[in-house]
Enzyme design. Structure first.
Site, mmCIF file in Angstrom:
data_model
loop_
_atom_site.group_PDB
_atom_site.id
_atom_site.type_symbol
_atom_site.label_atom_id
_atom_site.label_comp_id
_atom_site.label_asym_id
_atom_site.label_seq_id
_atom_site.Cartn_x
_atom_site.Cartn_y
_atom_site.Cartn_z
ATOM 1 N N GLN A 262 0.817 -1.204 0.000
ATOM 2 C CA GLN A 262 0.000 0.000 0.000
ATOM 3 C C GLN A 262 0.854 1.259 0.000
ATOM 4 O OE1 GLN A 262 -3.473 -0.123 -0.528
ATOM 5 N NE2 GLN A 262 -2.531 -2.077 -1.057
ATOM 6 N N HIS A 265 1.937 2.872 -3.393
ATOM 7 C CA HIS A 265 0.997 3.609 -4.236
ATOM 8 C C HIS A 265 1.400 5.064 -4.383
ATOM 9 C CE1 HIS A 265 -2.323 1.050 -5.397
ATOM 10 N NE2 HIS A 265 -2.410 0.540 -4.186
ATOM 11 N N GLU A 330 -9.334 2.488 4.965
ATOM 12 C CA GLU A 330 -9.817 1.971 3.687
ATOM 13 C C GLU A 330 -9.721 0.443 3.674
ATOM 14 O OE1 GLU A 330 -8.758 2.591 -1.064
ATOM 15 O OE2 GLU A 330 -7.245 2.993 0.465
ATOM 16 N N HIS A 331 -8.557 -0.082 4.036
ATOM 17 C CA HIS A 331 -8.336 -1.528 4.102
ATOM 18 C C HIS A 331 -7.950 -1.904 5.531
ATOM 19 C CE1 HIS A 331 -6.946 -0.230 -0.001
ATOM 20 N NE2 HIS A 331 -7.813 -1.171 -0.350
ATOM 21 N N ASP A 364 -7.516 -5.700 -4.237
ATOM 22 C CA ASP A 364 -7.179 -4.726 -5.274
ATOM 23 C C ASP A 364 -7.539 -5.227 -6.667
ATOM 24 O OD1 ASP A 364 -6.187 -2.879 -3.512
ATOM 25 O OD2 ASP A 364 -4.080 -3.420 -3.801
ATOM 26 N N HIS A 423 -51.693 22.401 0.987
ATOM 27 C CA HIS A 423 -51.439 21.022 1.383
ATOM 28 C C HIS A 423 -52.652 20.467 2.142
ATOM 29 C CE1 HIS A 423 -47.266 21.852 0.367
ATOM 30 N NE2 HIS A 423 -46.924 20.602 0.687
#
Length: 439
Positions: A262, A265, A330-331, A364, A423
């Protein structure tokens, strides 16, 4: 000297240190927002002419007409045929697993009759047209094509438009092959904020879409914020994140590789290891250093780990789960002996990976769930991209003269209390005999 900082929940200043570690301004820098806003405005006002100008400027592709930036679908098939057999088979396997997973997501439609006899329900309808942004500035991402387009197709979206930058005019056969396998309808080689603006507002050549999905850089993120409303958006994607809870039962090399995968990235990516076992933290730290020297993206990884990475010592696995929920990564990888025992305590994560063999990298590419996941701690309230992101819901309400009587009286009373005379009148008109009594 280890590249990771070390934190310990027993330290009196731990909370402040963790807050600093997690601090990340999701807003784009002012200069990025200004440039993105200018691009969005010009595309909205000038359409194709602006797309040609910005594609020349930012991607170095010299064309005279936007039509030259649209790829023929036959070119996608040629790219698919050009791939080595093993690469083609890997993409097909990923496509099939992603489709199989998303076909199992419920559609959410239902209908019932209440005790009064009124018909109620919910209709689920796919979006008519979706735009998918596929990054292509720094690397090629065929996986993003599959993870976005396949769920849209499963949802029944009528038309899928893809934009992908091709700096210098260079195409990736793997990306185009993935588009062929996923089944896109049209492809434009346009990137950046100009692509987002074109999808949101439409031009003479690029059709306007109902929703834009897919990750991108700072200018793409800024543009998505700017066009929201004209089109829906999925989420504002940030740097990749992983948090691993470890008890020392998983090989330190495996855990180190999962962290490194990770961190490579982006220098802004975040990799965190949490463990009650000091020996585990030490072993993984040493292994990371040893493996780092041989990795091509080692400088990016080193920046990522030194700036945003951490190893956190906790009292026990229960406290590790508390930390994970606070981070809302995220993970989240549960690299422990019995990962299922921790799962009930996990409330906030984009995707959870159970045990030593469930490597995050499978998520992924080939596990099945989409890898478009919430970042910046937004897993506290946001979800992974899925079929429901490409659908909308319509409430269904029906009744007859008898069944609506209690509803009419109740609605009239509430409307009157809110000062909305029309209404109230519309509700009372449905009360049996009310109109006759007004004459």
């Amino acid at each position: 000297m280890t590249v990771f900082r070390r934190l310990d929940t027993r330290d009196p200043d731990f909370d402040g240190e963790l807050d600093k570690l997690l601090a990340w301004d999701a807003r784009e820098p002012d200069d990025v927002v200004r440039v993105a806003a200018e691009i969005v405005t010009r595309v909205r006002e000038e359409g194709d002419a602006a797309l040609v100008r910005f594609t020349r400027l930012h991607d170095g592709v010299d064309v005279d007409d936007v039509a030259e930036l649209e790829l023929e679908l036959e070119q996608l098939e040629r790219s698919l045929a050009a791939l080595p057999v093993s690469d083609r088979e890997a993409l097909v396997a990923a496509r099939d697993r992603i489709r199989d997973y998303h076909e199992r997501q419920p559609d959410g439609g239902f209908e019932y009759t209440d005790p009064l006899g009124n018909r109620l329900g919910q209709l689920v309808r796919p979006l008519d047209r979706v735009g998918v942004y596929v990054p292509g500035g720094q690397a090629a991402y065929p996986s993003t094509v599959l993870m976005t387009v396949v769920p849209a197709r499963v949802a029944g979206v009528g038309e899928v438009i893809v934009t992908v930058p091709t700096p210098g005019g260079e195409h990736s056969d793997h990306v185009l092959a993935a588009m062929a396998l996923a089944g896109v309808d049209r492809v434009f080689t346009i990137g950046g904020a100009q692509a987002i603006a074109a999808l949101a507002y439409g031009t003479a050549t690029v059709p306007r879409v109902d929703k834009i999905v897919g990750p991108g850089g700072a200018y793409v993120a800024a543009a998505k914020r700017l066009v929201f409303g004209a089109a829906g958006i999925d989420l504002i994607a940030g740097p990749s994140e992983i948090l691993i809870i470890a008890d020392g039962s998983v090989d330190a090399r495996w855990t180190a590789l999962d962290l490194l995968s990770q961190a490579e990235h982006d220098s802004a990516a975040q990799a965190i290891l949490v463990s009650p076992d000091a020996g585990c933290l030490d072993d993984v730290g040493r292994t990371v250093e040893a493996l780092l020297a041989d990795l091509p993206r080692r400088e990016i990884i080193r920046q990522s780990l030194s700036q945003r990475g951490a190893m956190i010592a906790v009292r026990d696995l229960a406290e590790a789960c508390d930390i994970a929920n606070r981070v809302a990564p995220e993970h989240l990888q549960l690299s422990v002996n019995v990962p299922e025992s921790l799962l009930p305590a996990i409330r906030h994560a984009g995707a959870v990976f159970l045990g030593a063999h469930a490597a995050e990298v499978f998520g992924d590419y080939v596990a099945g769930p989409s890898h478009v996941l919430p970042t910046f701690g937004t897993a506290r309230y946001a979800s992974p991209l899925g079929v429901t992101d490409f659908q909308k819901r319509m409430s269904v309400i029906g009744g007859d003269a008898e069944s609506v009587q209690p509803l009419a009286r109740a609605a009239a009373g509430i409307a009157e209390a809110e000062g909305l005379a029309a209404h109230a009148a519309a509700a009372r008109a449905r009360i049996a005999g009310f109109d006759d009594n007004q004459n």
